[in-house]
Scaffold this motif. Sequence first.
Motif, PDB file in Angstrom:
ATOM      1  N   GLN A  16      38.703  50.027 165.184  1.00 43.75           N
ATOM      2  CA  GLN A  16      38.392  50.642 163.891  1.00 43.75           C
ATOM      3  C   GLN A  16      39.242  49.981 162.803  1.00 43.75           C
ATOM      4  N   SER A  17      38.604  49.371 161.802  1.00 45.44           N
ATOM      5  CA  SER A  17      39.300  48.763 160.666  1.00 45.44           C
ATOM      6  C   SER A  17      40.313  47.723 161.159  1.00 45.44           C
ATOM      7  N   PHE A  18      41.622  47.944 160.936  1.00 48.06           N
ATOM      8  CA  PHE A  18      42.611  46.995 161.457  1.00 48.06           C
ATOM      9  C   PHE A  18      42.446  46.815 162.959  1.00 48.06           C
ATOM     10  N   GLY A  19      42.023  47.864 163.648  1.00 46.18           N
ATOM     11  CA  GLY A  19      41.750  47.737 165.074  1.00 46.18           C
ATOM     12  C   GLY A  19      40.643  46.743 165.354  1.00 46.18           C
ATOM     13  N   GLY A  20      39.724  46.563 164.389  1.00 43.37           N
ATOM     14  CA  GLY A  20      38.699  45.538 164.532  1.00 43.37           C
ATOM     15  C   GLY A  20      39.293  44.141 164.525  1.00 43.37           C
ATOM     16  N   PHE A  21      40.266  43.909 163.642  1.00 43.00           N
ATOM     17  CA  PHE A  21      40.953  42.613 163.631  1.00 43.00           C
ATOM     18  C   PHE A  21      41.725  42.404 164.938  1.00 43.00           C
ATOM     19  N   CYS A  22      42.320  43.497 165.454  1.00 42.00           N
ATOM     20  CA  CYS A  22      43.002  43.398 166.751  1.00 42.00           C
ATOM     21  C   CYS A  22      42.002  43.038 167.848  1.00 42.00           C
ATOM     22  N   THR A  23      40.784  43.585 167.748  1.00 41.11           N
ATOM     23  CA  THR A  23      39.748  43.276 168.732  1.00 41.11           C
ATOM     24  C   THR A  23      39.380  41.797 168.689  1.00 41.11           C
ATOM     25  N   LEU A  24      39.264  41.235 167.481  1.00 37.50           N
ATOM     26  CA  LEU A  24      38.992  39.803 167.368  1.00 37.50           C
ATOM     27  C   LEU A  24      40.129  38.981 167.984  1.00 37.50           C
ATOM     28  N   THR A  25      41.360  39.428 167.765  1.00 36.29           N
ATOM     29  CA  THR A  25      42.509  38.761 168.368  1.00 36.29           C
ATOM     30  C   THR A  25      42.442  38.855 169.888  1.00 36.29           C
ATOM     31  N   TYR A  26      42.022  40.011 170.380  1.00 37.28           N
ATOM     32  CA  TYR A  26      41.872  40.204 171.828  1.00 37.28           C
ATOM     33  C   TYR A  26      40.869  39.193 172.384  1.00 37.28           C
ATOM     34  N   LEU A  27      39.757  39.041 171.688  1.00 34.82           N
ATOM     35  CA  LEU A  27      38.724  38.096 172.135  1.00 34.82           C
ATOM     36  C   LEU A  27      39.232  36.655 172.121  1.00 34.82           C
ATOM     37  N   SER A  28      40.212  36.373 171.258  1.00 39.51           N
ATOM     38  CA  SER A  28      40.784  35.028 171.173  1.00 39.51           C
ATOM     39  C   SER A  28      41.853  34.795 172.230  1.00 39.51           C
ATOM     40  N   GLY A  59      40.057  39.937 179.843  1.00 40.03           N
ATOM     41  CA  GLY A  59      40.356  41.341 180.081  1.00 40.03           C
ATOM     42  C   GLY A  59      39.286  42.291 179.593  1.00 40.03           C
ATOM     43  N   LEU A  60      38.269  41.764 178.901  1.00 39.40           N
ATOM     44  CA  LEU A  60      37.291  42.616 178.233  1.00 39.40           C
ATOM     45  C   LEU A  60      35.918  42.548 178.880  1.00 39.40           C
ATOM     46  N   ASP A  61      35.297  43.726 178.975  1.00 36.90           N
ATOM     47  CA  ASP A  61      33.907  43.818 179.394  1.00 36.90           C
ATOM     48  C   ASP A  61      32.995  43.799 178.176  1.00 36.90           C
ATOM     49  N   ARG A  62      33.313  44.631 177.171  1.00 41.79           N
ATOM     50  CA  ARG A  62      32.571  44.685 175.911  1.00 41.79           C
ATOM     51  C   ARG A  62      33.552  44.895 174.776  1.00 41.79           C
ATOM     52  N   ALA A  63      33.144  44.495 173.575  1.00 39.14           N
ATOM     53  CA  ALA A  63      33.957  44.703 172.372  1.00 39.14           C
ATOM     54  C   ALA A  63      33.089  45.327 171.293  1.00 39.14           C
ATOM     55  N   PHE A  64      33.543  46.472 170.759  1.00 37.41           N
ATOM     56  CA  PHE A  64      32.844  47.177 169.690  1.00 37.41           C
ATOM     57  C   PHE A  64      33.748  47.203 168.459  1.00 37.41           C
ATOM     58  N   LEU A  92      47.307  50.092 184.612  1.00 38.28           N
ATOM     59  CA  LEU A  92      46.410  51.228 184.831  1.00 38.28           C
ATOM     60  C   LEU A  92      45.208  50.882 185.698  1.00 38.28           C
ATOM     61  N   LEU A  93      44.638  49.686 185.491  1.00 35.84           N
ATOM     62  CA  LEU A  93      43.387  49.326 186.150  1.00 35.84           C
ATOM     63  C   LEU A  93      43.558  48.299 187.257  1.00 35.84           C
ATOM     64  N   GLY A  94      44.656  47.554 187.204  1.00 35.39           N
ATOM     65  CA  GLY A  94      44.794  46.410 188.084  1.00 35.39           C
ATOM     66  C   GLY A  94      44.271  45.169 187.391  1.00 35.39           C
ATOM     67  N   GLY A  95      44.729  44.023 187.789  1.00 36.42           N
ATOM     68  CA  GLY A  95      44.413  42.799 187.065  1.00 36.42           C
ATOM     69  C   GLY A  95      42.971  42.363 187.125  1.00 36.42           C
ATOM     70  N   ASP A  96      42.219  42.824 188.142  1.00 34.05           N
ATOM     71  CA  ASP A  96      40.852  42.333 188.324  1.00 34.05           C
ATOM     72  C   ASP A  96      39.809  43.173 187.600  1.00 34.05           C
ATOM     73  N   ARG A  97      40.175  44.343 187.096  1.00 34.91           N
ATOM     74  CA  ARG A  97      39.205  45.235 186.474  1.00 34.91           C
ATOM     75  C   ARG A  97      39.290  45.136 184.959  1.00 34.91           C
ATOM     76  N   ARG A  98      38.153  44.953 184.311  1.00 39.25           N
ATOM     77  CA  ARG A  98      38.107  44.833 182.852  1.00 39.25           C
ATOM     78  C   ARG A  98      37.901  46.196 182.206  1.00 39.25           C
ATOM     79  N   TRP A  99      38.175  46.269 180.901  1.00 37.89           N
ATOM     80  CA  TRP A  99      37.807  47.442 180.127  1.00 37.89           C
ATOM     81  C   TRP A  99      37.134  47.003 178.841  1.00 37.89           C
ATOM     82  N   SER A 100      36.543  47.960 178.141  1.00 38.34           N
ATOM     83  CA  SER A 100      35.949  47.686 176.837  1.00 38.34           C
ATOM     84  C   SER A 100      36.923  48.119 175.760  1.00 38.34           C
ATOM     85  N   VAL A 101      36.722  47.614 174.543  1.00 37.78           N
ATOM     86  CA  VAL A 101      37.611  47.961 173.437  1.00 37.78           C
ATOM     87  C   VAL A 101      36.766  48.345 172.226  1.00 37.78           C
TER      88      VAL A 101
END
Length: 213
Positions: free
Chosen positions: A145-157, A162-167, A133-142
Amino acid sequence: MSTASRLPGIAFTEHVFQVPLDHAAPQGEQIEVYAREVVASGRTGDTDLPWLLFLQGGPGGKAGRPLGRDGWLERALDDHRVLLLDQRGTGRSTPATRQTLARRGGAKEQAEYLAHFRADSIVRDAELIRHRLLGGDRRWSVLGQSFGGFCTLTYLSIAPEGLDRAFVTGGLAGLRSSAADVYRAAYPRVVGKNEGHYARFPQDVDAVRRIAG
């Protein structure tokens, strides 16, 4: 595959992505992952609008289906293009249910199949989608929510590049406490709640015993 529609205050595009069941074997079995792109009306042509990926709680929860610009989207759409992801196995993505598992064989085969529906695979799906969707050079934020928060931690690991910010709104792992510690601390509170309920509604004791039996 993508289709576009409009609702009051928003425009949305539905996407269906083909992704590998096992990202370690990208040429093997493929599954579908569904996502709904949401943007404020009047900003559909704003190609510089930052992206925000939403990861729903669960596990097993599909992303929301907004009927307009409401809830947390009211604020998020001020400055983001939002992607509501049906994580693999949920919603309109390829399902992982009691019925579909039965076609996988015995318990061993089913367990091996389900091992591909964890947070690590969800993150790798997200990275593949980001590239498409964005191309490899462009980051997005994530936003997790709940289990999605654990997925976010996994993303950071796994793929912090790929991430600009994580909420995160819930779903943060303890630094010094395990899940067992959390449950152990909850047991006395659950007992107290049960005792309070049965003191008020003593007729429920037999009913609960029958249900548990």
